[in-house]
Enzyme design. Structure first.
Site, PDB file in Angstrom:
ATOM      1  N   TYR A 186     -12.471 -12.291 -19.648  1.00  0.00           N
ATOM      2  CA  TYR A 186     -11.218 -11.896 -20.103  1.00  0.00           C
ATOM      3  C   TYR A 186     -10.792 -11.561 -21.384  1.00  0.00           C
ATOM      4  O   TYR A 186     -10.068 -10.361 -21.567  1.00  0.00           O
ATOM      5  CB  TYR A 186     -10.331 -13.337 -20.126  1.00  0.00           C
ATOM      6  CG  TYR A 186      -8.832 -13.203 -20.286  1.00  0.00           C
ATOM      7  CD1 TYR A 186      -7.800 -12.816 -19.605  1.00  0.00           C
ATOM      8  CD2 TYR A 186      -8.395 -13.704 -21.685  1.00  0.00           C
ATOM      9  CE1 TYR A 186      -6.671 -12.889 -19.861  1.00  0.00           C
ATOM     10  CE2 TYR A 186      -7.203 -13.498 -21.825  1.00  0.00           C
ATOM     11  CZ  TYR A 186      -6.168 -13.240 -21.138  1.00  0.00           C
ATOM     12  OH  TYR A 186      -5.112 -13.072 -21.229  1.00  0.00           O
ATOM     13  N   SER A 242      -3.697  -9.737 -25.989  1.00  0.00           N
ATOM     14  CA  SER A 242      -4.250 -11.349 -26.408  1.00  0.00           C
ATOM     15  C   SER A 242      -4.931 -11.334 -27.658  1.00  0.00           C
ATOM     16  O   SER A 242      -5.609 -10.279 -27.969  1.00  0.00           O
ATOM     17  CB  SER A 242      -4.971 -11.844 -25.147  1.00  0.00           C
ATOM     18  OG  SER A 242      -5.467 -13.204 -25.286  1.00  0.00           O
TER      19      SER A 242
END
Length: 187
Positions: free
Chosen positions: A143, A130
């Site tokens: 995250y 990501s």
């Protein structure tokens, strides 16, 4: 691409993983898809994709996948979860779940699949990471940490397997309109 090539896709019951599994099947790969949704897995099965019901939050899932998928030529690590919350509001359970699915499971699965690739001197590991692993934002501390860890792991693994003609790729998308976003942040 040769029709006999085997691809394994984790997190293939929705979002990016689902689309990748379908695309690989269309390109002639013998696809093995993992996920938790029995309904989605059945639909993939109906399309000629081998399915493995596996919840990467469970310790036995990695071994189950490694046993049920013949030695893959390509592995797409697409399974991922996220909870977007301020660092001090993220629960221990949420931290553990993100670490397990986003970091620990891909590492453990890689360790089980890589020896076969090394013995064949061929393979491709593709980790869906990501942009959050490169640029952290508020409400994404844990995250972002998981994706940063995955990027570091992939980078080192790439160097380790280069002599065996094994490729390691990371894909670092920004937000994608998939069910992941709705689950990660109710706002």
């Amino acid at each position: 691409m040769h029709k006999h090539r085997i691809a394994l896709v984790t997190g293939a019951t929705s979002g990016v993983g689902l689309q990748v599994a379908k695309d690989l099947k269309e390109k002639g790969f013998n696809v093995y898809a993992t996920g938790r949704s029995k309904e989605a897995l059945q639909k993939l099965n109906d399309q000629g994709i081998h399915t493995i019901e596996a919840d990467l939050l469970m310790d036995e899932a990695v071994d189950l996948i490694a046993r049920q998928c013949p030695s893959p030529d390509i592995v797409v690590f697409s399974a991922g979860i996220g909870t977007f919350a301020l660092a001090h509001e993220t629960t221990d359970e949420q931290i553990e779940q993100m670490m397990r699915v986003n970091v620990t499971a891909p590492m453990k699965l890689t360790s089980r699949l890589l020896p076969h690739m090394i013995s064949r001197n061929t393979g491709h590991l593709i980790y869906v990471a990501s942009q959050a692993g490169k640029v952290a934002t508020p409400k994404a501390s844990v995250y972002a940490a998981t994706k940063h860890a995955l990027l570091g792991y992939a980078t080192a693994t790439r160097m380790e397997v280069q002599a065996h003609d094994i490729h390691v790729t990371t894909i670092n998308p920004g937000p994608i309109d998939t069910p992941f976003i709705d689950l990660a942040d109710a706002t």
